[in-house]
Motif scaffolding. Sequence first.
Motif, PDB file in Angstrom:
ATOM      1  N   ARG A  14      60.237  77.067  28.238  1.00 13.38           N
ATOM      2  CA  ARG A  14      60.619  78.254  27.476  1.00 13.38           C
ATOM      3  C   ARG A  14      59.548  79.329  27.646  1.00 13.38           C
ATOM      4  O   ARG A  14      58.366  79.021  27.763  1.00 13.38           O
ATOM      5  N   VAL A  15      59.965  80.592  27.585  1.00 14.03           N
ATOM      6  CA  VAL A  15      59.017  81.703  27.634  1.00 14.03           C
ATOM      7  C   VAL A  15      59.140  82.496  26.339  1.00 14.03           C
ATOM      8  O   VAL A  15      60.244  82.661  25.798  1.00 14.03           O
ATOM      9  N   ARG A  16      58.013  82.957  25.837  1.00 14.21           N
ATOM     10  CA  ARG A  16      58.000  83.810  24.649  1.00 14.21           C
ATOM     11  C   ARG A  16      56.753  84.681  24.689  1.00 14.21           C
ATOM     12  O   ARG A  16      55.804  84.389  25.419  1.00 14.21           O
ATOM     13  N   ARG A  17      56.779  85.729  23.889  1.00 20.21           N
ATOM     14  CA  ARG A  17      55.589  86.577  23.770  1.00 20.21           C
ATOM     15  C   ARG A  17      54.552  85.858  22.913  1.00 20.21           C
ATOM     16  O   ARG A  17      54.897  85.126  21.989  1.00 20.21           O
ATOM     17  N   GLN A  64      51.792  89.771  27.113  1.00 22.31           N
ATOM     18  CA  GLN A  64      51.175  88.453  27.218  1.00 22.31           C
ATOM     19  C   GLN A  64      52.263  87.424  26.919  1.00 22.31           C
ATOM     20  O   GLN A  64      52.801  87.391  25.818  1.00 22.31           O
ATOM     21  N   LEU A  65      52.569  86.619  27.907  1.00 21.60           N
ATOM     22  CA  LEU A  65      53.674  85.669  27.799  1.00 21.60           C
ATOM     23  C   LEU A  65      53.177  84.236  27.898  1.00 21.60           C
ATOM     24  O   LEU A  65      52.339  83.923  28.745  1.00 21.60           O
ATOM     25  N   LEU A  66      53.715  83.385  27.030  1.00 17.14           N
ATOM     26  CA  LEU A  66      53.423  81.951  27.087  1.00 17.14           C
ATOM     27  C   LEU A  66      54.651  81.225  27.606  1.00 17.14           C
ATOM     28  O   LEU A  66      55.779  81.534  27.225  1.00 17.14           O
ATOM     29  N   PHE A  67      54.398  80.238  28.444  1.00 18.33           N
ATOM     30  CA  PHE A  67      55.449  79.364  28.960  1.00 18.33           C
ATOM     31  C   PHE A  67      55.125  77.974  28.444  1.00 18.33           C
ATOM     32  O   PHE A  67      54.013  77.477  28.652  1.00 18.33           O
ATOM     33  N   GLU A  68      56.069  77.358  27.744  1.00 16.14           N
ATOM     34  CA  GLU A  68      55.793  76.099  27.054  1.00 16.14           C
ATOM     35  C   GLU A  68      56.838  75.036  27.373  1.00 16.14           C
ATOM     36  O   GLU A  68      58.003  75.334  27.583  1.00 16.14           O
ATOM     37  N   VAL A  69      56.371  73.808  27.381  1.00 16.86           N
ATOM     38  CA  VAL A  69      57.238  72.633  27.392  1.00 16.86           C
ATOM     39  C   VAL A  69      56.950  71.948  26.068  1.00 16.86           C
ATOM     40  O   VAL A  69      55.841  71.478  25.833  1.00 16.86           O
ATOM     41  N   GLY A  70      57.939  71.935  25.170  1.00 20.16           N
ATOM     42  CA  GLY A  70      57.672  71.466  23.816  1.00 20.16           C
ATOM     43  C   GLY A  70      56.660  72.412  23.184  1.00 20.16           C
ATOM     44  O   GLY A  70      56.825  73.625  23.209  1.00 20.16           O
TER      45      GLY A  70
END
Length: 200
Positions: A14-17, A64-70
């Motif tokens: 998932r990507v989010r700010r 600034q974007l974060l990409f997360e798994v869980g």
Amino acid sequence: MSETAEPKRPVEVRVRRIHRRDLNRTWEFLKLVFRDVNRETVEYQRPHSKRRFVEIYDEDDIEQLLFEVGDQIVGYAECAYEAGGEDSWINPRYFEKRGMRPLFVEELAAHPDYQGKGVGSFMLEQLQHLAHLRGCTHLVLEVAENNEAAMRWYRKRGFYKLDAAVFLAQKVPAEPELLPPRKIRQQRPRAKRTPSQAAR
């Protein structure tokens, strides 16, 4: 009966700010990602200090974007729509003269455990999408030439060298701070005194 390993299921990224509450763990993530590269390069490949990294959060025109798994960070992307900032060396006229409207990619970092699994490609696609929405014509970034894996990765995706800026060094002839040994005149041997002379 032989057991066969079950095929691994794909994981969802998932990507989010980024939020202010993410700053500390994102900083730790960047230190992990760039640890080995930063040992071998003249210029740090991440913000110079945590203080500067936190300041970036409050700046306008920076994503600034974060990409997360869980709840695990597997990627971080940072981009700017303007070549700005007090410490920027970028010459905006270079791009204006060539009809380029760049999106400046300040950071693109994938977790070492997720490299080669599509996280970097997803991050790049997200940046291309933002660039398209903002009317940008190019993604522009800096990468250390001795970061060979990153150079191969970018070239494979159509990135090309814009400029020939390279850090140069010249060895300065050095003289030792301390002077070399020096010969001095020998002391004349003193005449030995006889017991009778010593008694006088």
